[in-house]
Every structure is written in C-alpha cells, then in structure tokens.
Write a protein that holds these residues in place. Structure first.
Motif, mmCIF file in Angstrom:
data_model
loop_
_atom_site.group_PDB
_atom_site.id
_atom_site.type_symbol
_atom_site.label_atom_id
_atom_site.label_comp_id
_atom_site.label_asym_id
_atom_site.label_seq_id
_atom_site.Cartn_x
_atom_site.Cartn_y
_atom_site.Cartn_z
ATOM 1 N N GLN A 47 0.984 -1.048 0.004
ATOM 2 C CA GLN A 47 -0.048 -0.044 0.013
ATOM 3 C C GLN A 47 1.031 1.109 -0.083
ATOM 4 O OE1 GLN A 47 -2.594 -2.072 1.024
ATOM 5 N NE2 GLN A 47 -3.820 -0.877 -0.247
ATOM 6 N N PRO A 48 0.616 2.135 -0.977
ATOM 7 C CA PRO A 48 1.517 3.239 -1.142
ATOM 8 C C PRO A 48 1.201 4.339 0.289
ATOM 9 C CG PRO A 48 -0.239 3.696 -2.496
ATOM 10 C CD PRO A 48 -0.609 2.439 -2.011
ATOM 11 N N ASP A 49 2.396 5.043 0.794
ATOM 12 C CA ASP A 49 2.086 5.987 1.726
ATOM 13 C C ASP A 49 1.459 7.285 1.100
ATOM 14 O OD1 ASP A 49 4.332 7.747 0.651
ATOM 15 O OD2 ASP A 49 5.592 6.794 2.327
ATOM 16 N N LYS A 50 0.955 8.319 1.847
ATOM 17 C CA LYS A 50 0.266 9.370 1.229
ATOM 18 C C LYS A 50 1.192 10.154 0.013
ATOM 19 C CE LYS A 50 -2.604 13.155 3.058
ATOM 20 N NZ LYS A 50 -1.734 14.324 2.987
ATOM 21 N N GLY A 51 2.486 10.422 0.464
ATOM 22 C CA GLY A 51 3.147 11.101 -0.490
ATOM 23 C C GLY A 51 3.398 10.520 -1.778
ATOM 24 N N ILE A 52 3.624 9.004 -1.836
ATOM 25 C CA ILE A 52 3.941 8.272 -3.003
ATOM 26 C C ILE A 52 2.348 8.393 -3.812
ATOM 27 C CG2 ILE A 52 4.215 6.055 -4.103
ATOM 28 C CD1 ILE A 52 6.768 7.245 -3.073
ATOM 29 N N ALA A 53 1.149 7.959 -3.192
ATOM 30 C CA ALA A 53 0.081 8.062 -3.703
ATOM 31 C C ALA A 53 -0.202 9.222 -4.377
ATOM 32 C CB ALA A 53 -1.138 7.648 -2.727
ATOM 33 N N GLU A 54 -0.049 10.509 -3.879
ATOM 34 C CA GLU A 54 -0.138 11.608 -4.486
ATOM 35 C C GLU A 54 0.575 11.860 -5.809
ATOM 36 O OE1 GLU A 54 0.636 14.676 -1.517
ATOM 37 O OE2 GLU A 54 -1.513 14.282 -0.447
ATOM 38 N N GLN A 55 2.008 11.571 -5.606
ATOM 39 C CA GLN A 55 2.724 11.403 -6.628
ATOM 40 C C GLN A 55 2.262 10.751 -7.995
ATOM 41 O OE1 GLN A 55 6.290 11.097 -4.279
ATOM 42 N NE2 GLN A 55 7.371 12.717 -5.464
ATOM 43 N N LEU A 56 1.771 9.567 -7.565
ATOM 44 C CA LEU A 56 1.426 8.851 -8.691
ATOM 45 C C LEU A 56 -0.148 8.988 -8.915
ATOM 46 C CD1 LEU A 56 3.032 5.196 -7.555
ATOM 47 C CD2 LEU A 56 3.569 6.468 -9.656
ATOM 48 N N GLN A 57 -0.814 9.878 -8.363
ATOM 49 C CA GLN A 57 -2.248 10.395 -8.406
ATOM 50 C C GLN A 57 -3.060 9.095 -8.633
ATOM 51 O OE1 GLN A 57 -2.379 12.687 -12.103
ATOM 52 N NE2 GLN A 57 -0.713 13.908 -11.466
ATOM 53 N N ILE A 58 -2.842 8.190 -7.398
ATOM 54 C CA ILE A 58 -3.646 7.163 -7.218
ATOM 55 C C ILE A 58 -4.379 7.257 -5.409
ATOM 56 C CG2 ILE A 58 -2.523 5.604 -8.833
ATOM 57 C CD1 ILE A 58 -0.968 4.410 -6.544
ATOM 58 N N MET A 59 -5.125 6.532 -5.292
ATOM 59 C CA MET A 59 -5.516 6.331 -3.867
ATOM 60 C C MET A 59 -4.544 5.312 -2.921
ATOM 61 S SD MET A 59 -8.679 7.661 -4.355
ATOM 62 C CE MET A 59 -9.842 6.968 -3.080
ATOM 63 N N GLU A 60 -4.653 5.756 -1.727
ATOM 64 C CA GLU A 60 -3.829 5.169 -0.847
ATOM 65 C C GLU A 60 -4.232 3.701 -0.674
ATOM 66 O OE1 GLU A 60 -2.445 7.088 3.121
ATOM 67 O OE2 GLU A 60 -3.465 8.846 2.117
ATOM 68 N N SER A 61 -5.394 3.581 -1.005
ATOM 69 C CA SER A 61 -5.828 1.976 -0.920
ATOM 70 C C SER A 61 -5.576 1.248 -2.453
ATOM 71 C CB SER A 61 -7.532 2.144 -1.048
ATOM 72 O OG SER A 61 -8.019 2.760 -1.997
ATOM 73 N N ASP A 62 -5.085 1.896 -3.285
ATOM 74 C CA ASP A 62 -4.623 1.223 -4.540
ATOM 75 C C ASP A 62 -3.010 0.835 -4.356
ATOM 76 O OD1 ASP A 62 -6.690 1.972 -6.043
ATOM 77 O OD2 ASP A 62 -5.654 3.912 -6.787
ATOM 78 N N GLU A 63 -2.886 -0.612 -4.783
ATOM 79 C CA GLU A 63 -1.513 -0.960 -4.797
ATOM 80 C C GLU A 63 -0.543 -0.644 -5.669
ATOM 81 O OE1 GLU A 63 -1.774 -5.594 -2.884
ATOM 82 O OE2 GLU A 63 -2.761 -5.203 -4.798
ATOM 83 N N VAL A 64 0.941 -0.665 -4.934
ATOM 84 C CA VAL A 64 1.832 -0.255 -5.774
ATOM 85 C C VAL A 64 2.853 -1.499 -5.667
ATOM 86 C CG1 VAL A 64 1.861 2.206 -5.670
ATOM 87 C CG2 VAL A 64 3.217 1.138 -4.112
ATOM 88 N N TYR A 65 3.884 -1.568 -6.729
ATOM 89 C CA TYR A 65 4.957 -2.455 -6.692
ATOM 90 C C TYR A 65 5.995 -1.616 -5.896
ATOM 91 C CZ TYR A 65 2.808 -5.306 -10.233
ATOM 92 O OH TYR A 65 2.023 -6.104 -11.029
ATOM 93 N N PHE A 66 6.770 -2.077 -5.088
ATOM 94 C CA PHE A 66 8.105 -1.425 -4.483
ATOM 95 C C PHE A 66 8.987 -2.523 -4.971
ATOM 96 C CE2 PHE A 66 11.290 -1.502 -1.296
ATOM 97 C CZ PHE A 66 11.581 -0.230 -1.703
ATOM 98 N N VAL A 67 10.158 -1.818 -5.860
ATOM 99 C CA VAL A 67 11.139 -2.507 -6.307
ATOM 100 C C VAL A 67 12.663 -1.731 -5.963
ATOM 101 C CG1 VAL A 67 12.280 -3.294 -8.478
ATOM 102 C CG2 VAL A 67 9.591 -2.816 -8.479
ATOM 103 N N GLU A 68 13.182 -2.635 -5.261
ATOM 104 C CA GLU A 68 14.713 -2.333 -4.754
ATOM 105 C C GLU A 68 15.525 -2.894 -5.759
ATOM 106 O OE1 GLU A 68 16.533 -0.725 -0.701
ATOM 107 O OE2 GLU A 68 15.953 -2.688 -0.792
#
Ligand code: 16G
Length: 240
Positions: free
Chosen positions: A110-131
């Motif tokens: 689940q993205p935190d608020k900052g990442i969700a805003e930058q990606l223009q998605i909801m915090e409830s939307d999923e993201v891949y985190f890749v390192e």
C-alpha cells in the motif's frame, strides 16, 4: 620532484603530479599507486604530506583505499547529462559498459500518502515496490527504489525487473513514456545503503527523485536513485 621554494603547497604539487601520471595512463584504473613510504622517498617529503595529498585525491574520487592492500586508481566517473530521459540500461550501453541488476526486493504494498499523491492514485490502490542495485561492468553504481501502480502493470513479474524497466513499459506493456520531473540533492549513504553499494559509510551520494509520466500524462513511476558520488558527474546544457 617538488619545488620547496614554490608558493604552491607541497601536498598540492604532489597531488598535481599524481593526477598527471593517472591521466597519462602511467597508473590505469584498478592499478595500485606506490606506497606512502615509496612516495615519501621519491618526493623527499614527510609521510604526513604524502598522506594529505592521497587523502585529497581519495576525497575527489580519483583514488580509493583498500584496507591492508593499498591505494588504487578509481575508474573515471560516468558523465551523465541531465537533459534526455534515458534509462540506466541505455545510459550504460551507450558508454560501452555492461549494465546488470541485482533485484533486492519486489513486492506489492500500500503506498504512503506522498507516493500515492505523486502517482495520482488512492492510498488504497496497490503499488509495486522494487529495490534494485544497478551495476556497470560489475561495479555497483546506484540503488534504485521504484514505485509503480499495479493497475498500470497488472502482469509485471520480477523477471522483467532483472532487465530494463523502460523496455518492459514500452515493448511489453506497449505504453509511451513522455517525460519526467526530477529533483536532485546531496546526501550521505547510511550503513545499509553503503553495504549495498560496496563502500564504507558515511559515503557521499547524489539522490535523484524522478516522477515520470506517460504520453497521456498519467504518472507511471516514482523513483529514488541513490548514486555513488565517486562514480558520477552530472552535466547540463544551459542557455541565457
Ligand atoms: C534511470 C531513471 C529511473 C528509471 C530507470 C529505468 C534516473 C534518475 N532514473 O535510472 O527513473 O526507472 O532509469 O532503467 O535517471 P532500466 O530501464 O534500465 O530499468
């Protein structure tokens, strides 16, 4: 030889001579330079003076020390233009270097608020985190932490991230990458980051954060790239 009458400090004269010998190829990348004791004898100066010259060259990224082994010539820094929107893979290939990746982490979260805003998605939307650790000719150059919206790339698998992400976006997902906004700042690598980059903390790094968008203006990645400051030099063309 050093000129003890010169107004130029002796350590600076030694630095200059070592720099010239490196640029003339007398000591190629990876080669050891003479020991402090040998340099002390060659230049007829104190060991402290020699040590100061070497420390300055280490700090500039021209030399590196290895505990118990000696001091070596570093590979020349990669010069990276800040204008075109290229991928790490493209950047390294265009320089004749072999890119490779170590995938440290690939997970859905689940993205935190900052990442969700930058990606223009909801915090409830999923993201891949890749390192990923990005290597050029087997030397670690950068750590990349990337967030991608799952809904844009529902079929992304970790195999794709062992290669080029931009190739996946353009060729497999058939999306068009249009541009990005980047911010750059200096920082120090923390212990875990220094370990991933094979250097000793605290180590100077340059952090670039990129938010990239597709041709329909939809943001598709937020990336924090942590570059070894001894391996990179950034250039930009400016106009008045
Ligand atoms: C570059 C980009 C990064 C992108 C990556 C893709 C910067 C600051 N960052 O490192 O945003 O995700 O290339 O590389 O330039 P790849 O296609 O080789 O995986």
């Amino acid at each position: 030889m050093v000129d003890k009458q010169s107004p130029i400090p002796i350590y600076a004269q030694i630095e200059e001579q070592l720099k010239n010998q490196i640029s003339e190829g007398k000591f190629p990348p990876g080669a050891a330079i003479p020991s402090e004791r040998e340099l002390t004898e060659t230049f007829g100066v104190s060991r402290m003076t020699v040590r100061q010259s070497i420390t300055n060259l280490v700090n500039e990224g021209l030399l590196y020390r290895e505990k118990g082994r000696g001091t070596f010539v570093a590979a020349p820094k990669v010069e990276q233009p800040l204008s075109g929107m290229t991928s790490f893979t493209e950047d390294m290939l265009s320089r004749g270097m072999a890119p490779s990746n170590q995938l440290v982490k690939f997970e859905k979260r689940q993205p935190d608020k900052g990442i969700a805003e930058q990606l223009q998605i909801m915090e409830s939307d999923e993201v891949y985190f890749v390192e990923r650790i990005r290597y050029a000719d087997n030397i670690p150059m950068a750590i990349e932490r990337t967030y991608l919206p799952v809904k844009l790339f529902p079929e992304l698998r970790e195999e794709a991230l062992k290669e080029s992400l931009y190739k996946y976006v353009e060729q497999t997902a058939q999306l068009k990458i249009a541009g990005a906004v980047q911010r750059m700042e200096a920082s120090l690598a923390k212990k875990e980051e220094a370990e991933l980059l094979h250097v000793e903390a605290p180590f100077a790094v340059l952090v670039i954060e990129r938010v990239s968008r597709l041709d329909n203006q939809v943001p598709f990645e937020v990336v924090r790239s942590t570059y070894r400051a001894d391996r990179y030099k950034f250039t930009s063309e400016i106009q008045r």
